[in-house]
Design a protein around this motif. Structure first.
Motif, PDB file in Angstrom:
ATOM      1  N   PHE A   1       0.825  -1.205   0.000  1.00  0.00           N
ATOM      2  CA  PHE A   1       0.000   0.000   0.000  1.00  0.00           C
ATOM      3  C   PHE A   1       0.858   1.253   0.000  1.00  0.00           C
ATOM      4  O   PHE A   1       0.547   2.223  -0.690  1.00  0.00           O
ATOM      5  N   ASP A   2       1.960   1.259   0.747  1.00  0.00           N
ATOM      6  CA  ASP A   2       2.755   2.469   0.853  1.00  0.00           C
ATOM      7  C   ASP A   2       3.633   2.717  -0.381  1.00  0.00           C
ATOM      8  O   ASP A   2       4.415   3.663  -0.403  1.00  0.00           O
ATOM      9  N   ASN A   3       3.491   1.878  -1.400  1.00  0.00           N
ATOM     10  CA  ASN A   3       4.152   2.123  -2.683  1.00  0.00           C
ATOM     11  C   ASN A   3       3.278   2.911  -3.649  1.00  0.00           C
ATOM     12  O   ASN A   3       3.703   3.228  -4.759  1.00  0.00           O
ATOM     13  N   TYR A   4       2.037   3.193  -3.237  1.00  0.00           N
ATOM     14  CA  TYR A   4       1.079   3.837  -4.122  1.00  0.00           C
ATOM     15  C   TYR A   4       0.768   5.264  -3.698  1.00  0.00           C
ATOM     16  O   TYR A   4       0.540   5.532  -2.518  1.00  0.00           O
ATOM     17  N   ILE A   5       0.743   6.152  -4.681  1.00  0.00           N
ATOM     18  CA  ILE A   5       0.076   7.422  -4.523  1.00  0.00           C
ATOM     19  C   ILE A   5      -1.419   7.120  -4.428  1.00  0.00           C
ATOM     20  O   ILE A   5      -1.941   6.323  -5.216  1.00  0.00           O
ATOM     21  N   MET A   6      -2.115   7.759  -3.506  1.00  0.00           N
ATOM     22  CA  MET A   6      -3.553   7.532  -3.386  1.00  0.00           C
ATOM     23  C   MET A   6      -4.301   8.828  -3.698  1.00  0.00           C
ATOM     24  O   MET A   6      -3.819   9.939  -3.424  1.00  0.00           O
TER      25      MET A   6
ATOM     26  N   ASP B   1     -21.013  19.530  -4.103  1.00  0.00           N
ATOM     27  CA  ASP B   1     -20.139  18.402  -3.763  1.00  0.00           C
ATOM     28  C   ASP B   1     -20.841  17.062  -3.977  1.00  0.00           C
ATOM     29  O   ASP B   1     -20.208  16.011  -3.849  1.00  0.00           O
ATOM     30  N   THR B   2     -22.118  17.105  -4.283  1.00  0.00           N
ATOM     31  CA  THR B   2     -22.871  15.879  -4.535  1.00  0.00           C
ATOM     32  C   THR B   2     -22.293  15.135  -5.733  1.00  0.00           C
ATOM     33  O   THR B   2     -22.156  15.696  -6.823  1.00  0.00           O
ATOM     34  N   ALA B   3     -21.930  13.875  -5.518  1.00  0.00           N
ATOM     35  CA  ALA B   3     -21.297  13.074  -6.567  1.00  0.00           C
ATOM     36  C   ALA B   3     -21.023  11.674  -6.034  1.00  0.00           C
ATOM     37  O   ALA B   3     -21.168  11.427  -4.837  1.00  0.00           O
ATOM     38  N   VAL B   4     -20.629  10.805  -6.929  1.00  0.00           N
ATOM     39  CA  VAL B   4     -20.051   9.526  -6.528  1.00  0.00           C
ATOM     40  C   VAL B   4     -18.553   9.754  -6.344  1.00  0.00           C
ATOM     41  O   VAL B   4     -17.899  10.296  -7.248  1.00  0.00           O
ATOM     42  N   TYR B   5     -18.034   9.379  -5.203  1.00  0.00           N
ATOM     43  CA  TYR B   5     -16.625   9.579  -4.885  1.00  0.00           C
ATOM     44  C   TYR B   5     -15.872   8.258  -5.053  1.00  0.00           C
ATOM     45  O   TYR B   5     -16.286   7.224  -4.530  1.00  0.00           O
ATOM     46  N   TYR B   6     -14.751   8.339  -5.768  1.00  0.00           N
ATOM     47  CA  TYR B   6     -13.951   7.163  -6.067  1.00  0.00           C
ATOM     48  C   TYR B   6     -12.559   7.280  -5.436  1.00  0.00           C
ATOM     49  O   TYR B   6     -11.899   8.318  -5.541  1.00  0.00           O
ATOM     50  N   CYS B   7     -12.142   6.191  -4.858  1.00  0.00           N
ATOM     51  CA  CYS B   7     -10.773   6.063  -4.357  1.00  0.00           C
ATOM     52  C   CYS B   7      -9.923   5.480  -5.481  1.00  0.00           C
ATOM     53  O   CYS B   7     -10.389   4.611  -6.237  1.00  0.00           O
ATOM     54  N   THR B   8      -8.682   5.922  -5.565  1.00  0.00           N
ATOM     55  CA  THR B   8      -7.850   5.459  -6.653  1.00  0.00           C
ATOM     56  C   THR B   8      -6.391   5.357  -6.218  1.00  0.00           C
ATOM     57  O   THR B   8      -5.977   6.045  -5.288  1.00  0.00           O
TER      58      THR B   8
ATOM     59  N   ILE C   1       5.824   7.647  -8.342  1.00  0.00           N
ATOM     60  CA  ILE C   1       6.379   8.427  -7.241  1.00  0.00           C
ATOM     61  C   ILE C   1       5.643   9.750  -7.073  1.00  0.00           C
ATOM     62  O   ILE C   1       5.457  10.240  -5.967  1.00  0.00           O
ATOM     63  N   THR C   2       5.190  10.321  -8.188  1.00  0.00           N
ATOM     64  CA  THR C   2       4.601  11.661  -8.150  1.00  0.00           C
ATOM     65  C   THR C   2       3.078  11.612  -8.141  1.00  0.00           C
ATOM     66  O   THR C   2       2.461  10.700  -8.687  1.00  0.00           O
ATOM     67  N   MET C   3       2.478  12.601  -7.539  1.00  0.00           N
ATOM     68  CA  MET C   3       1.019  12.726  -7.557  1.00  0.00           C
ATOM     69  C   MET C   3       0.562  13.199  -8.927  1.00  0.00           C
ATOM     70  O   MET C   3       1.326  13.778  -9.687  1.00  0.00           O
ATOM     71  N   ALA C   4      -0.712  12.965  -9.230  1.00  0.00           N
ATOM     72  CA  ALA C   4      -1.280  13.375 -10.511  1.00  0.00           C
ATOM     73  C   ALA C   4      -2.732  13.783 -10.317  1.00  0.00           C
ATOM     74  O   ALA C   4      -3.361  13.413  -9.314  1.00  0.00           O
TER      75      ALA C   4
ATOM     76  N   TYR D   1      -4.103   7.190 -13.044  1.00  0.00           N
ATOM     77  CA  TYR D   1      -4.278   6.259 -11.943  1.00  0.00           C
ATOM     78  C   TYR D   1      -4.563   4.857 -12.446  1.00  0.00           C
ATOM     79  O   TYR D   1      -5.203   4.678 -13.480  1.00  0.00           O
ATOM     80  N   ASP D   2      -4.070   3.877 -11.694  1.00  0.00           N
ATOM     81  CA  ASP D   2      -4.070   2.494 -12.157  1.00  0.00           C
ATOM     82  C   ASP D   2      -5.220   1.655 -11.624  1.00  0.00           C
ATOM     83  O   ASP D   2      -5.669   0.717 -12.292  1.00  0.00           O
ATOM     84  N   TYR D   3      -5.679   1.923 -10.424  1.00  0.00           N
ATOM     85  CA  TYR D   3      -6.717   1.109  -9.787  1.00  0.00           C
ATOM     86  C   TYR D   3      -7.795   2.018  -9.216  1.00  0.00           C
ATOM     87  O   TYR D   3      -7.513   3.117  -8.726  1.00  0.00           O
ATOM     88  N   TRP D   4      -9.039   1.503  -9.266  1.00  0.00           N
ATOM     89  CA  TRP D   4     -10.199   2.278  -8.828  1.00  0.00           C
ATOM     90  C   TRP D   4     -11.109   1.435  -7.955  1.00  0.00           C
ATOM     91  O   TRP D   4     -11.268   0.228  -8.183  1.00  0.00           O
ATOM     92  N   GLY D   5     -11.720   2.106  -6.970  1.00  0.00           N
ATOM     93  CA  GLY D   5     -12.766   1.472  -6.197  1.00  0.00           C
ATOM     94  C   GLY D   5     -14.087   1.562  -6.932  1.00  0.00           C
ATOM     95  O   GLY D   5     -14.167   2.129  -8.020  1.00  0.00           O
ATOM     96  N   GLN D   6     -15.136   1.034  -6.311  1.00  0.00           N
ATOM     97  CA  GLN D   6     -16.445   0.995  -6.953  1.00  0.00           C
ATOM     98  C   GLN D   6     -17.223   2.296  -6.767  1.00  0.00           C
ATOM     99  O   GLN D   6     -18.223   2.514  -7.423  1.00  0.00           O
TER     100      GLN D   6
END
Length: 124
Positions: A29-34, A90-97, A102-105, A111-116
């Motif tokens: 987990f700590d290898n990923y920018i979130m 702010d109303t929306a569907v919020y996604y974790c990714t 190394i750098t944020m974007a 981003y490589d992976y997404w939640g539902q």
């Protein structure tokens, strides 16, 4: 491979607060920018916030700066988004990714992976 599961969405009145969590699987987990993105009906997915691998650096969209806070707990494989002074827009569907870099974007394609996703609705 990372699997992301968001929780904490719901309905809140304007001016209120809500906290989102995102639990990640895997041992790196700590290898990923979130990051967090959101998508409102009829609109494109937009960047909300990102956090560095150590949690020492953060980045926010101008629309949420000063109101939202992103944080992470690498021991718990979890990233958080605390949302204060919520507005109807702010109303929306919020996604974790997650991003294996190394750098944020700020673009969704970075981003490589997404939640539902988890729904956040702010009423007047």
């Amino acid at each position: 491979q990372v699997q992301l599961v968001e929780s904490g969405g719901g309905l809140v009145q304007a001016g209120g607060s809500l906290g989102l969590s995102c639990a990640a699987s895997g041992r790196t987990f700590d290898n990923y920018i979130m990051g967090w993105f959101r998508q409102a009906p009829g609109k494109e997915r937009e960047f909300v916030a990102a956090i560095s691998r150590s949690g020492g650096s953060t980045r926010y969209a101008d629309s949420v700066k000063g109101r939202f806070t992103i944080s992470r707990d690498n021991a718990k494989n979890t990233v958080y988004l605390q949302m204060n002074s919520l507005k109807q827009e702010d109303t929306a569907v919020y996604y974790c990714t997650a991003r294996w870099r190394i750098t944020m974007a700020t673009t969704a394609t970075s981003y490589d992976y997404w939640g539902q996703g988890t729904q956040v609705a702010v009423s007047s």
